[in-house]
Design an enzyme around this catalytic site. Structure first.
Site, PDB file in Angstrom:
ATOM      1  N   GLU A  34       4.906  -2.736  -6.081  1.00 58.16           N
ATOM      2  CA  GLU A  34       5.486  -4.049  -6.377  1.00 58.16           C
ATOM      3  C   GLU A  34       6.353  -3.964  -7.627  1.00 58.16           C
ATOM      4  OE1 GLU A  34       3.298  -7.713  -6.614  1.00 58.16           O
ATOM      5  OE2 GLU A  34       1.984  -7.145  -4.945  1.00 58.16           O
ATOM      6  N   THR A  35       7.559  -4.438  -7.492  1.00 55.63           N
ATOM      7  CA  THR A  35       8.449  -4.723  -8.609  1.00 55.63           C
ATOM      8  C   THR A  35       9.561  -5.593  -8.057  1.00 55.63           C
ATOM      9  OG1 THR A  35       9.723  -3.794 -10.453  1.00 55.63           O
ATOM     10  CG2 THR A  35       9.956  -2.711  -8.321  1.00 55.63           C
TER      11      THR A  35
END
Length: 811
Positions: A537-538
């Site tokens: 996740e980013t």
């Protein structure tokens, strides 16, 4: 729509073939096949040895919420059936009906993504009660993975997603019955300050940004994570169905996802050898109260304090209906700031369920006699006196009750969390020995030190980490002048947060890149240099500057912010899955979950494009694609499954083939046409910050990438590869670099290579380069793409101009 594309073959061929298109069957740049782990923590194709670079997307964030009845966090709890329908919801249809699958999957491919982190929840599988699995949902997921495999070119892994435990405690993840199993009453969380829930907001549109995440430090979430990971340590009296609550919750979680994976294996076993990579452990786990030094004080690492923020003992008192004066916080650049106080009175309402609620009978819970319902479980263990409110054991969670050992988050990660991982790993290996298992430790924390510990490691493992730019996340603004070193603050690098400030856009971008690099190094040092690291996740919020872009259509800030992240990932050559794609995203409510707005695509940014249906992917492509060089208006296509449309398109193809099969000037043979490869389909409508999101991607490379840079303004792309001489041979397959037609179309670009030969290819939704440098002796090879003006079509000039282009090293 894309302009007329170009596909000229300057490759390993005889001179007489120059100026003629090579005939090949319908192709895709990436054919998913078994991957191995390369010695330095990279992925490689088992049969070719080419290094695979994961450029993925989280798909999709709307799966956090049920489809029937329709639920979003901004709907009023009393009107949407939040609690009444908690057991009977269905997640079938999330992220979308199967009839829309080809559209969304193809759009993801056209954006250059090659991997899907498929977001699902424990609640979606086991919502009705413990051990009752939703077979219809398992069939739905299985069919979707089968369709993704049919589309081709996309790997998938399953993400057992959660945020602050459950949507009933302000997030997503676990089913409602888990809260009742813990003795809690979710209907009373908002009143007792046990959770801050969007569904209870009087003005849901002005719900405090990111306040949902503060629930990690509120009673409901902290209790659940304490029981899930540490119930045997801190709540030994909490026994249910003859086991401790820790064992009860963990076993049901693991078995729910074992059921899903086993169902997929039984129904479509072949995907385990093609597109389905494996499964993650649990999204963003949390240690709960474990390691907390003093219940009178905020944890030292609780930097996120917004709105009413009770201390841990205040949370426990409020949970028992005792009024408290609670501090109110806001967030500034230097951290949380206390701005006021508020008297919170639950009016005697408790966050704990009672015998009269009858939940035990409903779910079949057999609770131990010394576990009293209606009473705080921690008061029952002598932590505090619920009749007087007196705190008795302020360091109860800091000292192990049996060993006397001092506890902290590092010991949690290397202790209870690691033991959970071991159980998860063992159970999943019973289903499949070859799928990848992905371990995710708590957010922004160093993963467990398991280097060379075979109990926890094997050759089919990855490590997952998450990274968000704290400033952009909290203030929903891309500040090009000032930012902070988020990781440095978390690691205690600075005596005062003021020293973590970074000035200037160039330094901010370097800081983000350095943070990502250091996080990856921490993983390699603790887990092993041969274990792949994936940033699962980013991303960046799109509702920046109070949604200004939705009024004026200017996504410059979002492009700058997303490019900063994307460039950092590229430069460090990190595998990642971006957050996120949401087919339900709209301007008013964002991702329809706690006002988050991260989706790279929004239906409110569409300009009216509509698509036909199709009973197979090939049929769907024929129904919706146009011939390259032709155009249509967005309103020309209606949503339909009519087979007449297919015959019409095929007739157009036949007619065009007849005209194109005449010899080109300067050639001795005709320009032959493959029906699929001469169609196009533009699905980029609705993609936001498209100049940053859609970019060239090296996906299969014979060697290690030394440098990879894309300039979103100039549209230049530079790639340097250190060749892998061990794997290259005369028979080696070429490197594959996708180049989006959104940027590179109508022969508006030039490609230069330092060595080797290449070919530009395309299919209906993708364009890519096949670059063969296996016969060159250069240790480092380079490829550059740049836009050019007034670039003429070499096709019409015949062989001579094509040879000239080849000699110059470009097409």
């Amino acid at each position: 729509m894309f302009g007329k594309p170009h596909l000229r073959a300057i490759s390993k061929m005889s001179t007489s073939s120059i100026g003629r298109k090579i005939i090949r069957s319908y192709a895709i740049p990436l054919t998913t096949k078994p991957l191995l782990v390369y010695g330095n923590g990279n992925f490689k194709e088992k049969d070719t040895g080419r290094i695979f670079h994961m450029h993925g997307i989280n798909f999709a964030s709307n799966t956090k919420m049920p489809d029937m009845p329709m639920q979003t966090t901004h709907l009023n709890a009393e009107h949407c059936g939040l609690y009444e329908d908690g057991d009977t919801v269905s997640f079938v249809g999330k992220p979308f009906p199967l009839s829309e699958c080809y559209q969304h999957i193809s759009r993801i491919k056209q954006c250059g993504f090659n991997t899907i982190r498929f977001v699902t929840t424990w609640e979606a599988i086991e919502h009705e009660g413990p051990g009752i699995y939703d077979l219809e949902y398992a069939n739905y997921i299985t069919k979707m993975i089968q369709m993704i495999d049919e589309v081709g070119g996309l790997y998938v892994f399953i993400d057992p997603h959660q945020d602050v435990w459950s949507r009933f405690s302000g997030g997503s993840g676990a089913p409602m019955w888990t809260l009742y199993a813990a003795g809690l009453e979710p209907r009373n969380f908002e009143k007792t300050n046990a959770a801050k829930i969007h569904n209870h907001a009087s003005d849901p549109q002005n719900f405090t940004k990111m306040v949902w995440a503060t629930n990690y430090n509120k009673l409901a979430s902290e209790t659940m994570f304490t029981m899930f990971f540490n119930g045997t340590i801190f709540t030994p009296k909490a026994n249910i169905n003859d086991v401790n609550i820790e064992t009860f919750l963990q076993s049901h979680f693991i078995e729910a996802f074992a059921f899903l994976m086993q169902h997929i294996k039984n129904e479509i076993p072949d995907v385990f050898n093609s597109c389905l990579l494996g499964i993650e452990s649990i999204n963003e786990p949390n240690n709960g109260f474990y390691g907390l030094g003093d219940l009178n004080e905020f944890p030292h690492d609780q930097q996120l304090r917004l709105d009413e923020t009770p201390t841990p003992i205040q949370s426990m008192r409020l949970g028992m209906g005792i009024p408290e004066e609670v501090d109110i916080y806001s967030l500034s650049m230097t951290g949380p700031t206390k701005i006021d106080k508020k008297w919170c009175d639950p009016d005697g309402i408790k966050a704990w369920a009672t015998d009269e609620d009858n939940h035990d009978k409903h779910y079949g819970f057999r609770r131990s006699k010394n576990w009293k319902l209606g009473e705080c479980i921690f008061a029952q263990h002598g932590v505090w006196d619920s009749s007087t409110g007196q705190l008795i054991l302020p360091d109860y969670f800091k000292v192990h009750p049996e060993t006397g050992e001092y506890l902290d988050e590092t010991k949690f990660i290397n202790g209870p969390f690691l033991e959970f991982w071991s159980k998860f790993k063992t159970r999943m290996r019973e289903i499949d020995n070859n799928m990848f298992l992905i371990m995710q430790a708590p957010v922004l924390q160093i993963p467990p030190n398991i280097h060379n510990k075979t109990k926890y490691l094997d050759e089919r493992m990855m490590v997952s980490i998450h990274y968000y730019d704290g400033m952009s996340l909290m203030f929903q603004k891309w500040n090009k002048m000032m930012n902070v070193d988020t990781l440095g603050i978390m690691r205690g690098k600075y005596f005062n947060p003021i020293f973590a400030i970074v000035l200037g856009e160039s330094n901010i971008r370097k800081s983000i890149q350095k943070q990502l690099k250091n996080m990856a190094i921490e993983c390699y040092e603790n887990v092993g240099y041969s274990i792949p690291v994936v940033i699962t996740e980013t991303g960046m919020p799109f509702n920046m500057d109070n949604k200004k872009s939705y009024d004026d259509g200017n996504y410059e800030s979002q492009e700058g912010a997303n490019d900063a992240i994307m460039s950092a990932l590229e430069r460090e050559q990190l595998n990642f899955t971006y957050w996120c794609y949401n087919p339900d995203n709209c301007h008013q409510w964002g991702d329809l979950w706690n006002l988050e707005d991260f989706s790279i695509w929004s239906k409110d940014d569409l300009t009216g494009f509509r698509l036909n249906g199709g009973n197979s992917y090939d049929e769907w492509l024929f129904n919706n694609a146009t011939l390259r060089g032709s155009s249509r208006s967005d309103g020309d296509i209606e949503s339909t499954n009519s087979h007449s449309d297919i015959s019409i398109n095929k007739e157009l193809i036949k007619e065009t083939t007849r005209h194109l099969n005449t010899p080109l000037p300067g050639t001795s043979s005709g320009y032959e046409l493959n029906s699929f490869n001469d169609l196009k389909l533009d699905l980029t409508d609705g993609i936001r910050a498209i100049n940053a999101i859609v970019r060239p991607v090296p996906i299969l490379i014979n060697g290690d990438i030394k440098e990879c840079q894309f300039d979103t303004k100039k549209k230049t792309f530079h790639l340097e590869i250190i060749k892998d001489r061990f794997h290259e041979s005369v028979d080696s397959l070429p490197d594959i670099i996708t180049i989006p037609e959104y940027h590179y179309n109508n022969q508006n670009f030039r490609i230069k290579v330092s060595s080797g030969v290449f070919e530009i290819r395309h299919n209906v939704v993708s364009q890519w380069i096949e670059w063969d440098h296996s016969m060159t002796n250069d240790r480092i090879v380079e490829l550059d793409i740049e836009l050019i003006e007034n670039y003429t079509n070499t096709t019409s000039s015949g062989c001579i101009d094509s040879l000239k282009a080849f000699a110059c090293g470009y097409l």
